[in-house]
Design a protein around this motif. Structure first.
Motif, PDB file in Angstrom:
ATOM      1  N   SER A   1       0.816  -1.217   0.000  1.00 19.87           N
ATOM      2  CA  SER A   1       0.000   0.000   0.000  1.00 19.87           C
ATOM      3  C   SER A   1       0.846   1.262   0.000  1.00 19.87           C
ATOM      4  O   SER A   1       0.327   2.354  -0.252  1.00 19.87           O
ATOM      5  CB  SER A   1      -0.932   0.013   1.221  1.00 19.87           C
TER       6      SER A   1
ATOM      7  N   GLU B   1       0.417   3.950   7.145  1.00 19.90           N
ATOM      8  CA  GLU B   1      -0.594   4.999   7.141  1.00 19.90           C
ATOM      9  C   GLU B   1      -1.496   4.883   5.912  1.00 19.90           C
ATOM     10  O   GLU B   1      -2.715   5.079   6.000  1.00 19.90           O
ATOM     11  CB  GLU B   1       0.057   6.381   7.194  1.00 19.90           C
ATOM     12  N   ALA B   2      -0.886   4.599   4.759  1.00 17.20           N
ATOM     13  CA  ALA B   2      -1.670   4.451   3.532  1.00 17.20           C
ATOM     14  C   ALA B   2      -2.610   3.253   3.625  1.00 17.20           C
ATOM     15  O   ALA B   2      -3.756   3.301   3.161  1.00 17.20           O
ATOM     16  CB  ALA B   2      -0.738   4.307   2.334  1.00 17.20           C
TER      17      ALA B   2
ATOM     18  N   ARG C   1      -7.084   3.033   3.768  1.00 11.49           N
ATOM     19  CA  ARG C   1      -7.892   2.230   2.851  1.00 11.49           C
ATOM     20  C   ARG C   1      -8.940   1.382   3.565  1.00 11.49           C
ATOM     21  O   ARG C   1      -9.843   0.843   2.917  1.00 11.49           O
ATOM     22  CB  ARG C   1      -6.990   1.292   2.030  1.00 11.49           C
TER      23      ARG C   1
ATOM     24  N   SER D   1       2.683   2.387   2.719  1.00 11.24           N
ATOM     25  CA  SER D   1       3.055   2.660   4.110  1.00 11.24           C
ATOM     26  C   SER D   1       1.945   2.147   5.007  1.00 11.24           C
ATOM     27  O   SER D   1       0.828   1.863   4.546  1.00 11.24           O
ATOM     28  CB  SER D   1       3.248   4.160   4.349  1.00 11.24           C
TER      29      SER D   1
END
Length: 228
Positions: free
Chosen positions: A19, A23-24, A28, A21
């Motif tokens: 993804s 955080e990313a 999602r 990271s």
């Protein structure tokens, strides 16, 4: 098949890497509604979402979503008692309405499901109260109950309806199944009742281990393998 406990940290790390990271990945992930919120959702919204899921099956979601305002008008804003009272002539008329998706079986299913939903409303007060009462360890039972009670909610339609409305559930999509096989936490019989029960046991282990909802666990699984 490997021990599912302890493996999920590795699965989540792979999903985060793919993804971009952690955080990313987190951005999602969907978040389920708590039981008290599910109990407060209107019966009409449950019927609308259920029917939209049924029409989405086998069709482009954009096509169905673009037509849905017309469905809301045609089916009296999906108020279950009113839709349950539709006559055969009403349904025949709607089957010729060019603003709708003219799939006769699915149009008929709207009334059939309104009738079933109304019986639950009469017994429990609201459909949301009935739905909110199902615990996470009864997920497969809920899938089977939806399939048995309602029309065209078999296969992935029941679980996807739950996901759309915010009820916590894992999904067994092709990507989730492939990921479970890749990580050695399931065999190739996830389509059977025994296979689904085994998958649920894995998800419940991870739920306890990570304190993540089931919906996020299945998403992370799907994101953990490359789709190239």
């Amino acid at each position: 098949m490997t021990d599912a406990m302890g493996v999920f940290a590795e699965i989540e790390a792979a999903a985060a890497a793919l993804s971009g990271s952690a955080e990313a990945l987190e951005a999602r992930l969907v978040r389920p509604e708590p039981p008290e919120s599910l109990a407060m959702i209107g019966n009409d919204r449950y019927l609308s979402v259920m029917c939209r899921r049924i029409f989405r099956a086998g069709l482009t979601h954009r096509l169905v979503d673009a037509r849905w305002p017309a469905f809301e008008i045609a089916f009296d804003e999906f108020e279950p008692a009113r839709v349950a009272a539709f006559t055969d002539d009403d349904l025949k008329r709607l089957a010729t309405d060019e603003t709708l998706i003219r799939h006769r079986k699915k149009l008929n299913a709207v009334r059939e499901n309104a009738i079933v939903m109304q019986t639950l409303i009469d017994e429990f007060g609201t459909f949301g109260v009935w739905l909110a009462d199902w615990e996470v360890d009864e997920t497969i039972d809920l899938w089977l109950e939806l399939k048995a009670r309602f029309v065209q909610l078999g296969g992935q339609s029941g679980p996807r309806f739950l996901r759309m409305i915010g009820k916590d559930t894992f999904l067994l999509t092709d990507w989730v199944k492939q990921a479970m096989t890749y990580w050695g936490v399931a065999d190739d019989k996830l389509h059977t009742k025994a296979g689904m029960a085994a998958a649920q046991a894995r998800f419940l282990d991870w739920h306890e281990e990570t304190e993540r909802p089931l919906c996020q666990l299945s998403q992370i699984l799907a994101f953990s393998i490359s789709k190239l």
